[in-house]
Design a protein around this motif. Structure first.
Motif: not given
Lengths: 269, 264
Positions: B134, B193-196
């Motif tokens: 993302p 998905g908290e970190l890219d």
């Protein structure tokens, strides 16, 4: 607090078996403390404690634990009152849910918070879209995780006090025309003040030492989310002297607060 | 406090049933002693292994125990440095498998290792991103990009030291949002998905669900060796040697490679 005779302190000599077991219990707390003190690099201590890592962590720990205590007071007190004074279906379940953070491994609590309030979480996702506010990796995340873990201590303590409260004083006050809000403020709260203080102290203590939920939900970054327990954990990996020095500071602060305030605030118990 | 908790422990209830209470205490003590004495678990091997070996050593344990039914392997996973610390503090382990040579070297210097450590596998680093990428991460340069959430392992655990080495090789000064205490917690936050983006071992990318790996240029790559050793104070030296021999054998090697580890 209505003090019944059997609650008064006994000064009689306790049975020998009790003393032996009590001392064994005490040893469990004292021995690790001695172990820690034995490892303190006393001569390097000032230099170790003057580093940015330590001062940043101390500041964050104090801010987060005090904020968590304040939030617990604002939200936990009403919750305790509702649990103690009202009857509604599912009250036991509600109480169980409130107590859950006491039993749950903090890491699990942190993961649950992440799933709900993380950047891609159930509520956190829409929140981030709408406002740009991201809780993880920020001080707000630290405060939230800490409050989650610590607030139950306030709720159980205050709920217990409210349950044991002699209702006659409140009854008299309302007979004399005091509004419900006035009764709460002028009669109920002063009467449970010692328990409330005790609950606040426990809440703060738990918040100050919080590790698992914080690191899982808020991450670990010096100056932003790294509280003292996180700094100790990370330093333990690479720099044991610093880890021991920070631990010593935590012990001294905690012990100082607990010893100084516990007796003063709860004397009437 | 005294309020809520003391209620359950009023004197009347504790004094009554004095003898049965004593019986319980004694029974508990006996049970504890009996268990820690470990009568039945005579050939137990306690293996302290780096967290990045969690999956492969779990498979290794099963295969080893099939081949050697009289030895029971117990696995203790953690950060290499934390495990080394435990061993130096006297924790009773038989085998130590580290994710880097530095921690093993410190253990050798401390005189805790019997014989020579052996390198049993190698690993390399990869950029890890959530499935679907993302953040649109394409390479190491993105670790300095504003607006992305970036995580690394803390400086002090091997994956953190190596990741920083890799970034330095590429001339990138990362803007980090979190220094995770170990590989697994970093992976969890990426998968969620908290970190890219983060940097972990290629084997972790192979094992994890919900993440994708991005290769880094070979000229910047940092390779790492995994050494294993029998400990000097191993309570079960014989079992420990059997386990290490199994890890070094062809059978062990094929398990390692199925989890993405390269041969030493």
């Amino acid at each position: 607090m209505s003090i019944t005779p059997d609650r008064r302190r006994h000064t009689a000599r306790p049975p020998a078996a009790l003393v032996v077991l009590g001392c064994l219990g005490l040893a469990l707390f004292v021995v690790p403390l001695v172990g820690l003190l034995g490892r303190v690099p006393w001569s390097d201590l000032p230099a170790l404690l003057a580093t940015d890592v330590v001062t940043d962590a101390l500041r964050l720990s104090l801010v987060a634990s005090l904020a968590a205590t304040a939030i617990s007071f604002v939200l936990g007190l009403p919750l305790a009152w509702i649990l103690a004074r009202t009857v509604f279906p599912g009250r036991r379940l509600v109480r169980g849910v409130v107590m859950l953070p006491l039993v749950l491994p903090p890491v699990v609590g942190g993961a649950a918070l992440l799933f709900a309030l993380g950047r891609r979480g159930l509520i956190g996702g829409p929140l981030a879209e709408a406002t740009g506010l991201v809780l993880p990796f920020s001080i707000w995340g630290v405060i939230l995780a800490t409050t989650f873990v610590a607030m139950p201590f306030l709720v159980i303590t205050v709920e217990g006090a409210l349950r044991n409260l002699d209702g006659r004083h409140e009854g008299a006050a309302s007979t004399l025309g005091a509004s419900r809000w006035t009764v709460l403020r002028r009669v109920t709260l002063p009467m449970i003040a010692p328990s409330l203080a005790s609950g606040l102290l426990l809440t703060w203590a738990r918040a100050f030492g919080e590790f698992g939920a914080t690191v899982t939900f808020a991450g670990n970054l010096q100056g932003r989310t790294q509280t003292m327990p996180l700094a100790v954990f990370v330093a333990l990996e690479s720099d044991r002297d610093t880890a021991v020095a920070i631990s010593l500071v935590m012990v001294l602060i905690s012990l100082g607060v607990l010893v100084a305030l516990r007796d003063r605030w709860t004397r009437s118990l | 406090m005294g309020e809520t908790l003391a209620v359950n422990f009023r004197e009347d209830s504790t004094v009554r049933g004095h003898s049965s209470w004593w019986a319980t205490v004694v029974a508990c003590a006996v049970a504890v002693v009996a268990c820690s004495g470990g009568g039945a678990s005579g050939d137990r091997v306690l293996v302290s292994a780096a967290a990045s070996l969690t999956d492969v050593f779990t498979a290794m344990e099963a295969a080893f125990e099939d081949a050697t039914p009289d030895v029971d392997v117990v696995l203790n996973f953690g950060p290499s440095s934390g495990l080394r610390e435990q061993i130096m503090e006297g924790a009773p382990a038989d085998v130590y498998a580290s994710a880097d040579e530095a921690n093993m070297a410190r253990l050798v210097d401390a005189g805790e290792v019997a014989g020579e450590p052996q390198v049993f596998a190698r690993n390399r680093l990869q950029i890890v991103v959530p499935e679907g990428n993302p953040g649109g991460v394409t390479g190491l340069a993105d670790f300095a990009r504003d607006g992305l959430f970036i995580g690394l392992c803390a400086d002090g655990v091997p994956c953190g030291v190596l990741a920083r080495e890799l970034l330095a090789n590429a001339g990138v000064d990362p803007v980090v949002d979190t220094d995770e205490p170990d590989v697994r917690s970093l992976l969890t936050k990426v998968a969620q998905g908290e970190l890219d983006a983060g940097i972990v071992y290629v084997t972790d990318v192979v094992a994890a669900d919900g993440v994708e790996g991005i290769e880094v240029p070979p000229e910047h790559q940092v390779e790492t060796a995994y050494p294993i050793a029998v400990l000097g104070e191993a309570p079960n030296r014989n079992g420990a040697e059997k386990f290490v021999a199994f890890v070094m054998s062809d059978a062990g090697r094929s398990i390692l490679s199925s989890f993405g580890f390269a041969a030493p």
